[in-house]
Enzyme design. Structure first.
Site, PDB file in Angstrom:
ATOM      1  N   LYS A   1      68.856 -31.045  -3.711  1.00  0.00           N
ATOM      2  CA  LYS A   1      69.140 -29.812  -4.448  1.00  0.00           C
ATOM      3  C   LYS A   1      68.190 -29.588  -5.624  1.00  0.00           C
ATOM      4  CE  LYS A   1      73.713 -28.695  -2.939  1.00  0.00           C
ATOM      5  NZ  LYS A   1      75.051 -28.224  -3.222  1.00  0.00           N
TER       6      LYS A   1
ATOM      7  N   LYS B   1      71.755 -29.133   7.780  1.00  0.00           N
ATOM      8  CA  LYS B   1      73.172 -28.787   7.903  1.00  0.00           C
ATOM      9  C   LYS B   1      73.408 -27.319   7.556  1.00  0.00           C
ATOM     10  CE  LYS B   1      75.553 -29.596   3.558  1.00  0.00           C
ATOM     11  NZ  LYS B   1      76.639 -28.603   3.555  1.00  0.00           N
TER      12      LYS B   1
ATOM     13  N   LYS C   1      76.169 -23.176   2.492  1.00  0.00           N
ATOM     14  CA  LYS C   1      76.358 -21.926   1.758  1.00  0.00           C
ATOM     15  C   LYS C   1      75.095 -21.541   1.019  1.00  0.00           C
ATOM     16  CE  LYS C   1      80.899 -23.081   0.081  1.00  0.00           C
ATOM     17  NZ  LYS C   1      80.697 -24.164  -0.886  1.00  0.00           N
TER      18      LYS C   1
HETATM   19  P1  ATP Z   1      76.567 -26.061  -0.944  1.00  0.00           P
HETATM   20  O1  ATP Z   1      75.354 -25.768  -0.127  1.00  0.00           O
HETATM   21  O2  ATP Z   1      76.761 -25.137  -2.112  1.00  0.00           O
HETATM   22  O3  ATP Z   1      76.712 -27.531  -1.294  1.00  0.00           O
HETATM   23  P2  ATP Z   1      78.304 -26.460   1.267  1.00  0.00           P
HETATM   24  O4  ATP Z   1      78.101 -25.525   2.389  1.00  0.00           O
HETATM   25  O5  ATP Z   1      77.741 -27.833   1.391  1.00  0.00           O
HETATM   26  O6  ATP Z   1      77.776 -25.703  -0.008  1.00  0.00           O
HETATM   27  P3  ATP Z   1      80.599 -27.492  -0.110  1.00  0.00           P
HETATM   28  O7  ATP Z   1      81.462 -26.654  -0.974  1.00  0.00           O
HETATM   29  O8  ATP Z   1      79.610 -28.423  -0.759  1.00  0.00           O
HETATM   30  O9  ATP Z   1      79.846 -26.549   0.933  1.00  0.00           O
HETATM   31  O10 ATP Z   1      81.531 -28.326   0.863  1.00  0.00           O
HETATM   32  C1  ATP Z   1      82.869 -27.986   1.150  1.00  0.00           C
HETATM   33  C2  ATP Z   1      83.383 -28.872   2.245  1.00  0.00           C
HETATM   34  O11 ATP Z   1      82.779 -28.509   3.490  1.00  0.00           O
HETATM   35  C3  ATP Z   1      83.082 -30.361   2.049  1.00  0.00           C
HETATM   36  O12 ATP Z   1      84.197 -31.108   2.501  1.00  0.00           O
HETATM   37  C4  ATP Z   1      81.880 -30.591   2.938  1.00  0.00           C
HETATM   38  O13 ATP Z   1      81.812 -31.926   3.378  1.00  0.00           O
HETATM   39  C5  ATP Z   1      82.152 -29.634   4.095  1.00  0.00           C
HETATM   40  N1  ATP Z   1      80.914 -29.160   4.706  1.00  0.00           N
HETATM   41  C6  ATP Z   1      79.920 -28.485   4.101  1.00  0.00           C
HETATM   42  N2  ATP Z   1      78.945 -28.189   4.967  1.00  0.00           N
HETATM   43  C7  ATP Z   1      79.325 -28.702   6.160  1.00  0.00           C
HETATM   44  C8  ATP Z   1      78.745 -28.729   7.473  1.00  0.00           C
HETATM   45  N3  ATP Z   1      77.585 -28.134   7.713  1.00  0.00           N
HETATM   46  N4  ATP Z   1      79.415 -29.342   8.471  1.00  0.00           N
HETATM   47  C9  ATP Z   1      80.614 -29.924   8.226  1.00  0.00           C
HETATM   48  N5  ATP Z   1      81.221 -29.935   7.029  1.00  0.00           N
HETATM   49  C10 ATP Z   1      80.595 -29.343   5.998  1.00  0.00           C
HETATM   50 MG    MG Z   2      77.682 -29.255  -0.275  1.00  0.00          MG
END
Ligand code: ATP
Ligand code: MG
Length: 344
Positions: free
Chosen positions: A114, A206, A209
């Protein structure tokens, strides 16, 4: 001492919730309600470790709350709230900043990812993020944390912090009547297929968001046409689908789409592949789009309904925060006694 079985998990209000959050987090959160006391937190203090538009943050916070409820989390039985309403998270995080070692944080891959190349310019909060995450979990002395694969390293750090606190303050913990250890070592709950949903544009990244490309993910707020369009345009390779999992090796995009299909259908990949053997992507993608729309459509509609009444959402969050704070305040009082901080 036996710790009460308790689940804690957090989701950042950093933007559009997507299919990865749904399959990797929400679906599991809903299932866990049956067997545990659960605390589900919208971690706004984590979100601000990178810049958040102050006009957007309340909206995204309510959107995550709406998603929790729309997916089937019962806020009367479980605790649903946003992190910043319970000051004990930040308070305990400070104590943990003093327990965690620089060397531990230096190994965290999420910070490296990040912060990118311009590391000098990353916030101190982004670096200290895992200490706050440890505080989130341990403020409730939670024993189980459902996390996606991507958060495993941070959870291990939470265990290290809990362990070091228990060791460093062992005598004081004992003297204050808390027995051998004050904090449990929280365990990950990683189960089921598609725990890691990958980007639709790049099977090695992955789904996230914070990915700049909206085409890389299916948002929970996408309508049926958008979902179908994104799936049709998802990156694939020219070969037909294989009949078994071995045939998905070194085909990350195909593997990802099959994994998503299996997770949405609540079937195993092997089972799905037996049926798909030899199918073209065009046929498979149409079936996947149909399934995704069928699963996400009702959630999408319920989220819209809930978001039309932000006052109701804020009430749910406020009530959740009040209940959470009762537990967190008790932990914090004990931590102050253990560390030697004079309090009222
Ligand atoms: P950011 O990019 O802002 O970190 P994110 O998409 O990783 O956002 P988080 O809020 O960090 O989302 O994660 C929320 C939940 O979703 C956590 O339990 C994380 O492990 C799960 N998660 C996030 N991305 C994935 C993915 N691609 N596949 C499975 N689980 C995910
Ligand atoms: Mg995350």
């Amino acid at each position: 001492m036996a710790f009460r079985q308790r689940v804690f998990s957090g989701v950042q209000p950093t933007g559009n919730l997507h299919l990865g959050n749904y399959l990797g987090a929400m679906v599991k959160f809903v299932a866990l309600q049956e067997s545990y006391d659960c605390i589900y937190c919208i971690v706004d203090l984590h979100a601000i470790t990178v810049w958040q538009d102050p006009a957007e943050l309340p909206k995204t916070t309510r959107e995550v709350a709406a998603a929790f409820l729309a997916c089937g989390i019962d806020p009367r039985k479980q605790i649903v709230f946003n992190q910043s309403q319970v000051a004990e998270h930040a308070e305990l995080a400070w104590v943990f900043n003093c327990v965690a070692r620089l060397g531990w944080l230096n190994r965290m891959t999420q910070f490296k990812e990040k912060a990118g190349k311009d590391r000098e310019n990353a916030s101190v909060g982004l670096y200290a993020y895992p200490a706050l995450m440890a505080a989130d979990i341990l403020a409730y002395r939670a024993t189980h944390v459902p996390v996606g694969e991507d958060q495993k390293q941070h959870l291990e750090l939470s265990r290290d912090i809990a362990q070091k606190f228990n060791n460093d303050f062992a005598a004081s913990i004992h003297a204050h009547g808390f027995g051998e250890q004050f904090f449990p070592l929280p365990e990950p709950l990683i189960q089921g297929p598609a725990t890691r949903v990958m980007s639709l544009r790049d099977g090695s990244k992955k789904m996230s968001k914070s990915d700049a490309s909206d085409q890389s993910r299916i948002n929970l707020t996408d309508d049926a046409d958008t979902i179908a369009h994104k799936i049709r345009r998802a990156k694939t390779d020219p070969d037909p689908l294989p009949g078994d999992e071995a045939g998905l090796k070194s085909r990350p995009e195909a593997d990802n789409l099959v994994g998503i299909y299996a997770a949405l259908a609540e079937r195993s990949k092997a089972d799905v592949l037996r049926e798909l053997d030899g199918a073209q992507f065009s046929t498979f993608k149409a079936a996947l789009a149909e399934l995704a729309v069928a699963r996400l459509g009702p959630i999408n509609a319920e989220m819209k309904r809930l978001l039309a009444d932000p006052v109701h959402i804020d009430t749910v969050l406020g009530e959740g925060a009040a209940r959470a704070q009762v537990i967190a305040a008790e932990t914090m009082k004990a931590v102050k006694d253990i560390v030697g901080l004079v309090h009222r």
